[in-house]
Design a protein around this motif. Structure first.
Motif, PDB file in Angstrom:
ATOM      1  N   UNK A  10      -7.218 -14.929  14.923  1.00 47.30           N
ATOM      2  CA  UNK A  10      -7.627 -15.916  15.930  1.00 47.30           C
ATOM      3  C   UNK A  10      -8.820 -15.400  16.716  1.00 47.30           C
ATOM      4  N   UNK A  11     -10.003 -15.661  16.198  1.00 45.58           N
ATOM      5  CA  UNK A  11     -11.231 -15.303  16.922  1.00 45.58           C
ATOM      6  C   UNK A  11     -11.447 -16.313  18.047  1.00 45.58           C
ATOM      7  N   UNK A  40      -6.412 -11.060  17.914  1.00 49.29           N
ATOM      8  CA  UNK A  40      -7.525 -11.580  18.708  1.00 49.29           C
ATOM      9  C   UNK A  40      -8.644 -10.544  18.736  1.00 49.29           C
ATOM     10  N   UNK A  41      -9.860 -11.012  18.655  1.00 41.11           N
ATOM     11  CA  UNK A  41     -10.998 -10.092  18.671  1.00 41.11           C
ATOM     12  C   UNK A  41     -11.145  -9.437  20.039  1.00 41.11           C
ATOM     13  N   UNK A  75     -16.806  -9.772  13.846  1.00 43.23           N
ATOM     14  CA  UNK A  75     -17.076 -10.941  13.004  1.00 43.23           C
ATOM     15  C   UNK A  75     -15.933 -11.229  12.049  1.00 43.23           C
ATOM     16  N   UNK A  76     -16.283 -11.516  10.797  1.00 38.50           N
ATOM     17  CA  UNK A  76     -15.271 -11.913   9.821  1.00 38.50           C
ATOM     18  C   UNK A  76     -14.372 -10.762   9.376  1.00 38.50           C
ATOM     19  N   UNK A  77     -14.746  -9.535   9.701  1.00 39.87           N
ATOM     20  CA  UNK A  77     -13.861  -8.425   9.364  1.00 39.87           C
ATOM     21  C   UNK A  77     -12.556  -8.483  10.155  1.00 39.87           C
ATOM     22  N   UNK A  78     -12.516  -9.294  11.216  1.00 39.92           N
ATOM     23  CA  UNK A  78     -11.278  -9.478  11.975  1.00 39.92           C
ATOM     24  C   UNK A  78     -10.142  -9.948  11.069  1.00 39.92           C
ATOM     25  N   UNK A  79     -10.486 -10.609   9.983  1.00 40.22           N
ATOM     26  CA  UNK A  79      -9.460 -11.115   9.066  1.00 40.22           C
ATOM     27  C   UNK A  79      -8.687 -10.002   8.374  1.00 40.22           C
ATOM     28  N   UNK A  80      -9.142  -8.757   8.513  1.00 41.93           N
ATOM     29  CA  UNK A  80      -8.450  -7.617   7.908  1.00 41.93           C
ATOM     30  C   UNK A  80      -7.705  -6.775   8.945  1.00 41.93           C
ATOM     31  N   UNK A 224     -15.845 -11.394   2.735  1.00 39.22           N
ATOM     32  CA  UNK A 224     -14.754 -10.554   3.205  1.00 39.22           C
ATOM     33  C   UNK A 224     -13.619 -11.372   3.807  1.00 39.22           C
ATOM     34  N   UNK A 225     -13.913 -12.468   4.500  1.00 39.31           N
ATOM     35  CA  UNK A 225     -12.854 -13.281   5.093  1.00 39.31           C
ATOM     36  C   UNK A 225     -11.981 -13.915   4.014  1.00 39.31           C
ATOM     37  N   UNK A 226     -12.596 -14.423   2.952  1.00 38.94           N
ATOM     38  CA  UNK A 226     -11.834 -15.055   1.872  1.00 38.94           C
ATOM     39  C   UNK A 226     -10.963 -14.039   1.148  1.00 38.94           C
ATOM     40  N   UNK A 227     -11.461 -12.830   0.999  1.00 35.37           N
ATOM     41  CA  UNK A 227     -10.716 -11.805   0.264  1.00 35.37           C
ATOM     42  C   UNK A 227      -9.479 -11.331   1.020  1.00 35.37           C
ATOM     43  N   UNK A 228      -9.419 -11.578   2.312  1.00 40.48           N
ATOM     44  CA  UNK A 228      -8.270 -11.112   3.090  1.00 40.48           C
ATOM     45  C   UNK A 228      -6.991 -11.846   2.720  1.00 40.48           C
TER      46      UNK A 228
END
Length: 289
Positions: A10-11, A40-41, A75-80, A224-228
Motif C-alpha cells: 500500500x503505497x 506502507x512506504x 518505488x515499485x520495489x515496495x512490492x517485495x 519488478x512489481x509484476x514479478x512480486x
C-alpha cells in the motif's frame, strides 16, 4: 478452520483508501482466521495511525497490522517488502494459505473457493488455477492484460510485440459448467495464493528473488512489481509450456467466457480508459474465437 496470511502493498495508502477498504472487506469473508500485513512506504509512515483508525472503524473479522517498509524499498520495489515475513511464516508452517496482492486487487470468497477446488486437480497436469484481471468500463469487464481475440484453434498474432501465442486448451470432464481450461498469453493477476507445499517451493525458487525472477519471464519482460506476485507460474515448466496458470472457460449465450469466479477486478480504470468506446471493444464475453 483455515488460517490465512495476507500481505498487501500500500503505497501512499490514504490517497487510495477506498479500494484498499473494499479489498479488506472481501478478505474478511474468507473462511477462517485471517492475519493481514499492510506494507506502507517509509515516506508515508506518518499516515499509519490514521490508516489504523479507518480500518478499525470499517473492517471486521481481520487481524490487521501496519508495517512500515524499510527506506530501501523505494518505488515499485515496495512490492517485495513482504518477502522476509512471508519466508519466516512459511518456514514455521504458520498458516494454511499465503496470499500476496496489490492494494487495488479484489480477491473474493468465490475466487478462493474456485482456486481451492481445482489446485490439486490441475497439479497432475503441471498446471495451477489462474485468474484473469479486468477493469470495469461502461458496465463491461475489460480483460486489459489479455486484450486480444484469442484463437483457440491456432495462433493468436502479436500477443507479445510481434510474437504470436498459442492458447493451449485442456478439456475438463468433471464439471458440466466448465468446458475446458485455457492458458492465456499473460498469466499476470496482480496477486498470488499459495498453499503450504507451494509456498515451501516458492521461497526456495528463483521466482522469490527480485533479480533472478526476471529471467524466468523471458520475452514478457515483467517489471519488478509484476514479478512480486508470479508465484510458481514459471517454475518447473514442461517443454510445451510457457507458464503454468490456466483459467476455466464456460459456454454461455454470448459464447465462451471465463466464469466470474476466475475473474479478479482491478479497482481502477487507468488501463481500460485508454481503449476505444466502439463496437471493437474486447470484453470477457468477446475475447475468445
Amino acid at each position: 478452520m483455515f488460517k490465512f496470511f495476507i500481505a498487501i502493498t500500500a503505497y501512499d495508502p490514504l490517497s487510495r483508501f477506498d479500494p484498499l477498504l473494499r479489498a479488506l472487506q472481501n478478505y474478511s469473508k474468507l473462511p477462517g482466521s485471517k492475519t493481514v500485513y499492510i506494507y506502507v512506504d517509509k515516506a508515508h509512515e506518518q499516515d499509519a495511525p490514521e490508516l489504523c483508525q479507518l480500518i478499525e472503524a470499517n473492517v471486521e473479522n481481520l487481524d490487521v497490522y501496519i508495517h512500515i517498509a524499510d527506506a530501501s524499498y523505494v518505488g515499485y520495489s515496495l512490492t517485495w517488502a513482504h518477502k522476509a515475513d512471508l519466508r519466516a511464516f512459511v518456514e514455521k508452517k504458520s498458516y494454511d494459505f499465503y496470499i500476496y496482492a496489490e492494494n487495488d486487487m479484489l480477491f473474493t470468497k468465490e475466487n478462493f473457493n474456485y482456486w481451492l477446488s481445482y489446485k490439486d486437480k490441475l497439479k497432475a497436469l503441471n498446471l495451477e488455477p489462474g485468474f484473469c484481471r479486468y477493469e470495469v468500463k461502461d458496465s463491461n469487464k475489460i480483460p486489459f492484460d489479455n486484450y486480444f481475440n484469442y484463437n483457440l484453434h491456432g495462433l493468436t498474432n502479436s500477443v507479445w510485440g510481434d510474437r504470436p501465442y498459442e492458447a493451449t486448451t485442456y478439456l475438463y470432464l468433471d464439471n458440466k459448467d466448465i468446458l475446458c481450461f485455457v492458458s492465456l498469453g499473460n498469466p499476470y493477476g496482480g496477486l498470488m495464493i499459495l498453499d503450504q507445499e507451494q509456498a515451501d517451493n516458492y521461497i526456495n525458487s528463483d521466482s522469490c528473488d527480485p533479480y533472478k525472477s526476471y529471467a524466468l519471464t523471458k520475452h514478457r519482460n515483467w517489471p519488478i512489481a509484476d514479478r512480486s506476485s508470479m508465484g510458481l507460474a514459471f517454475e518447473g515448466l514442461l517443454p510445451h509450456q510457457e507458464h503454468r496458470r490456466v483459467v476455466p472457460l464456460s459456454r454461455t449465450d454470448y459464447g465462451l467466457t471465463i466464469p466470474n469466479f476466475a475473474l479478479v477486478e482491478h479497482m481502477d480504470t487507468k488501463y481500460s480508459k485508454k481503449l476505444p468506446n466502439d463496437s471493437s471493444l474486447i470484453t470477457t464475453f468477446s475475447m475468445f474465437e
